[in-house]
Design a protein around this motif. Sequence first.
Motif, mmCIF file in Angstrom:
data_model
loop_
_atom_site.group_PDB
_atom_site.id
_atom_site.type_symbol
_atom_site.label_atom_id
_atom_site.label_comp_id
_atom_site.label_asym_id
_atom_site.label_seq_id
_atom_site.Cartn_x
_atom_site.Cartn_y
_atom_site.Cartn_z
ATOM 1 N N MET A 50 0.748 -1.323 0.085
ATOM 2 C CA MET A 50 0.117 0.105 0.012
ATOM 3 C C MET A 50 0.920 1.175 -0.028
ATOM 4 S SD MET A 50 -3.105 -0.776 2.351
ATOM 5 C CE MET A 50 -3.871 0.879 2.624
ATOM 6 N N LYS A 51 1.612 0.979 0.747
ATOM 7 C CA LYS A 51 2.750 2.241 0.813
ATOM 8 C C LYS A 51 3.581 2.435 -0.436
ATOM 9 C CE LYS A 51 6.470 4.238 3.680
ATOM 10 N NZ LYS A 51 7.569 3.845 4.795
ATOM 11 N N ASP A 52 3.908 1.497 -1.245
ATOM 12 C CA ASP A 52 4.436 1.666 -2.341
ATOM 13 C C ASP A 52 3.614 2.123 -3.522
ATOM 14 O OD1 ASP A 52 6.813 0.508 -1.462
ATOM 15 O OD2 ASP A 52 6.564 -1.407 -2.028
ATOM 16 N N ARG A 53 2.490 1.748 -3.542
ATOM 17 C CA ARG A 53 1.384 2.201 -4.458
ATOM 18 C C ARG A 53 0.951 3.545 -4.210
ATOM 19 N NH1 ARG A 53 2.730 -2.027 -6.177
ATOM 20 N NH2 ARG A 53 1.269 -3.742 -7.162
ATOM 21 N N ALA A 54 1.046 4.054 -2.922
ATOM 22 C CA ALA A 54 0.672 5.352 -2.763
ATOM 23 C C ALA A 54 1.674 6.394 -3.313
ATOM 24 C CB ALA A 54 0.592 5.659 -0.878
ATOM 25 N N LYS A 55 3.035 5.830 -3.465
ATOM 26 C CA LYS A 55 4.060 6.843 -3.973
ATOM 27 C C LYS A 55 3.968 7.251 -5.325
ATOM 28 C CE LYS A 55 7.328 5.505 -0.520
ATOM 29 N NZ LYS A 55 8.908 4.679 -0.282
ATOM 30 N N LEU A 56 2.971 6.216 -6.192
ATOM 31 C CA LEU A 56 2.844 6.139 -7.586
ATOM 32 C C LEU A 56 1.854 7.560 -7.594
ATOM 33 C CD1 LEU A 56 2.440 2.442 -8.585
ATOM 34 C CD2 LEU A 56 4.430 4.232 -8.534
ATOM 35 N N LYS A 57 2.012 8.138 -8.911
ATOM 36 C CA LYS A 57 1.234 9.215 -9.591
ATOM 37 C C LYS A 57 0.020 8.749 -9.687
ATOM 38 C CE LYS A 57 4.753 12.494 -10.830
ATOM 39 N NZ LYS A 57 5.376 13.313 -11.803
ATOM 40 N N ASP A 58 0.009 7.646 -10.683
ATOM 41 C CA ASP A 58 -1.274 6.975 -11.056
ATOM 42 C C ASP A 58 -1.723 5.981 -10.043
ATOM 43 O OD1 ASP A 58 -3.534 6.254 -12.488
ATOM 44 O OD2 ASP A 58 -2.149 5.013 -14.158
ATOM 45 N N LYS A 59 -2.371 6.090 -9.290
ATOM 46 C CA LYS A 59 -2.858 5.478 -8.330
ATOM 47 C C LYS A 59 -3.979 4.595 -8.779
ATOM 48 C CE LYS A 59 -1.365 7.937 -4.232
ATOM 49 N NZ LYS A 59 -1.062 9.110 -5.182
ATOM 50 N N ASN A 60 -4.098 3.257 -8.316
ATOM 51 C CA ASN A 60 -5.404 2.312 -8.609
ATOM 52 C C ASN A 60 -6.247 2.072 -7.682
ATOM 53 O OD1 ASN A 60 -7.017 0.271 -9.298
ATOM 54 N ND2 ASN A 60 -5.620 -0.853 -10.597
ATOM 55 N N VAL A 61 -7.266 2.941 -7.479
ATOM 56 C CA VAL A 61 -8.178 3.018 -6.491
ATOM 57 C C VAL A 61 -8.565 1.828 -6.068
ATOM 58 C CG1 VAL A 61 -10.344 4.240 -5.429
ATOM 59 C CG2 VAL A 61 -8.734 5.669 -6.974
ATOM 60 N N LYS A 62 -9.036 1.159 -7.006
ATOM 61 C CA LYS A 62 -9.781 -0.128 -6.509
ATOM 62 C C LYS A 62 -8.849 -1.196 -6.015
ATOM 63 C CE LYS A 62 -12.432 -3.885 -8.870
ATOM 64 N NZ LYS A 62 -12.947 -4.482 -10.225
ATOM 65 N N GLU A 63 -7.734 -0.885 -6.544
ATOM 66 C CA GLU A 63 -6.494 -2.141 -5.782
ATOM 67 C C GLU A 63 -6.172 -1.516 -4.429
ATOM 68 O OE1 GLU A 63 -2.356 -3.765 -7.304
ATOM 69 O OE2 GLU A 63 -2.398 -1.527 -7.521
ATOM 70 N N MET A 64 -6.357 0.013 -4.301
ATOM 71 C CA MET A 64 -5.980 0.349 -2.932
ATOM 72 C C MET A 64 -7.173 -0.134 -1.979
ATOM 73 S SD MET A 64 -3.127 2.079 -2.630
ATOM 74 C CE MET A 64 -3.217 3.218 -1.464
ATOM 75 N N GLU A 65 -8.552 -0.029 -2.281
ATOM 76 C CA GLU A 65 -9.533 -0.259 -1.435
ATOM 77 C C GLU A 65 -9.183 -1.825 -1.198
ATOM 78 O OE1 GLU A 65 -11.908 1.127 -0.143
ATOM 79 O OE2 GLU A 65 -11.140 3.095 -0.868
ATOM 80 N N GLU A 66 -8.928 -2.767 -2.093
ATOM 81 C CA GLU A 66 -8.841 -4.143 -1.907
ATOM 82 C C GLU A 66 -7.848 -4.359 -0.868
ATOM 83 O OE1 GLU A 66 -9.479 -8.216 -2.146
ATOM 84 O OE2 GLU A 66 -10.586 -6.601 -3.070
ATOM 85 N N PHE A 67 -6.776 -3.496 -0.894
ATOM 86 C CA PHE A 67 -5.528 -3.732 0.220
ATOM 87 C C PHE A 67 -6.186 -3.502 1.798
ATOM 88 C CE2 PHE A 67 -2.057 -2.906 -3.023
ATOM 89 C CZ PHE A 67 -1.750 -4.060 -3.451
ATOM 90 N N LYS A 68 -6.964 -2.217 1.500
ATOM 91 C CA LYS A 68 -7.582 -1.903 2.854
ATOM 92 C C LYS A 68 -8.332 -3.152 3.436
ATOM 93 C CE LYS A 68 -7.446 3.096 2.014
ATOM 94 N NZ LYS A 68 -8.077 4.227 2.012
ATOM 95 N N LYS A 69 -9.306 -3.739 2.377
ATOM 96 C CA LYS A 69 -10.367 -4.648 2.795
ATOM 97 C C LYS A 69 -9.458 -6.019 3.486
ATOM 98 C CE LYS A 69 -13.989 -7.556 0.998
ATOM 99 N NZ LYS A 69 -14.569 -8.167 -0.334
#
Length: 481
Positions: free
Chosen positions: A121-140
């Motif tokens: 999640m931390k690595d994805r948050a650093k990217l400019k083009d964030k995948n919202v669906k993927e982040m939500e899946e990580f949170k779940k």
Amino acid sequence: MAFQMIYLKHGQHILRNVAVSFCNKVANFSSHANNAVVKKEQNTSALYVSGNKATTTFSVLSPYLDFTKHFQDIGRLEANVKLRGLDTDVRKLSSMWTELKEKESEKEKLEKERTSIAKRMKDRAKLKDKNVKEMEEFKKQGKEIREQLKSITQEIWDLEEKAVIGALQMPNVLHKSTHEYDKELFKLFERPKYDFQARSHVELGRIYQELEFIDASPTAYYLKGRLAVLELACNDYFLTNFRSHGYLLHSNPDFAKAVIVEGCGVNIDERVFALGSHESDTDSNLQYLVGGGSLQAFAAYFTKQVISNPECLPQKLITVGRHYTPPKVLDNPGLFFTGQSTAVNALVLFPSQTIGEELLLNEVLMALVQSYARLNLHFRLTQYSAQRLEPQESAAIGLEMLSPHTGEYHEVGRISLYGDFISRRLWTLSKTSASSANFLSMIHIKICHVSRLLALIMENGQKEDGSYQIPKCLTTYVDKL
């Protein structure tokens, strides 16, 4: 609160503080204090604090908890428990321990998975083009793992209350020399014979007013006159003999905390006097009156200690102090059943990997037998059966002397083998290298239970007129006092 015990010699008064009244006051309310502990959860421990209590209870120490090897040979453990006459369900305890280890392993995997998800999640948050669906899946996924961790942590805590504390209550593994029945090793000197009816030491003490029992308790007593001096002589005699074998004089406290008593494997509810506690005291803060001449007093000194210089081993220590234990017999006044006595005790610490236990045991036996042989009084040496052992003992040898009045033998000395049972619970170690250390083995020697020895000297040396003869080896020490 203590009475003064009066010693009379050549018309002079020699005073010594003896906690007779205090000891009996403790005895009166010790059962209440012990019951208060028992009325808490049955599986409570001063030695081990489970995870659900770790945030509210201060832990003095945590014992070494590796019972996996201990439970590998279930057959041996069951035979151990059976020989001791215990009804512990070893298989059930082993099953709970295995389940606990599996739960801990499962928790460790969940922790790693949670850490991995958090990193992703931390690595994805650093990217400019964030995948919202993927982040939500990580949170779940993270939320699900948190819930699983919460559930499995509670399961681990519940298991700890049963498995860990249950394992800590298991007795020491029996030594190869311990069997189902007592084994008499040998006897020295003939049993005493008299042309008259042998008197008890209580009666002999009354004739010359050297022994007096008081109403405070059936086990409270005064030693007076020559008998009082003889007690001091016995202390000096055994001290001198054992110091000639390389034992160093040691000073011990009279009190011990519950964590030390439990760490020694002693049954708190039956074998020690509990002191009154404040409502704010935790289980580990409870104090017990054990006396400086006790195993617990020695063990307290070496708790959480690392002996850095192996050349100092084996450590051979000796002390003279009071020994307090709740008497099993209350309606039979006599020095055989006192709640307190002077005791000459010794402790030997050694690394079992480099020093042979059998060699040290033979040295201890030689010193003990030589000391009693000089008394020229009948005694026997007995290898105790499993049922006569304390939980912390793997083997024990008793030195017993005969009471001519009752025809029964009474233990005046005892050699106890513990291995590393106590040191693993109280963290007593010696360094083997710059980065490693091993738990030390222990041999405890009750050299002399003085009150019993006094009674037996009186009875074995008695004459028809009610007087008694003191062994010649003690007269030198009596004359010096």
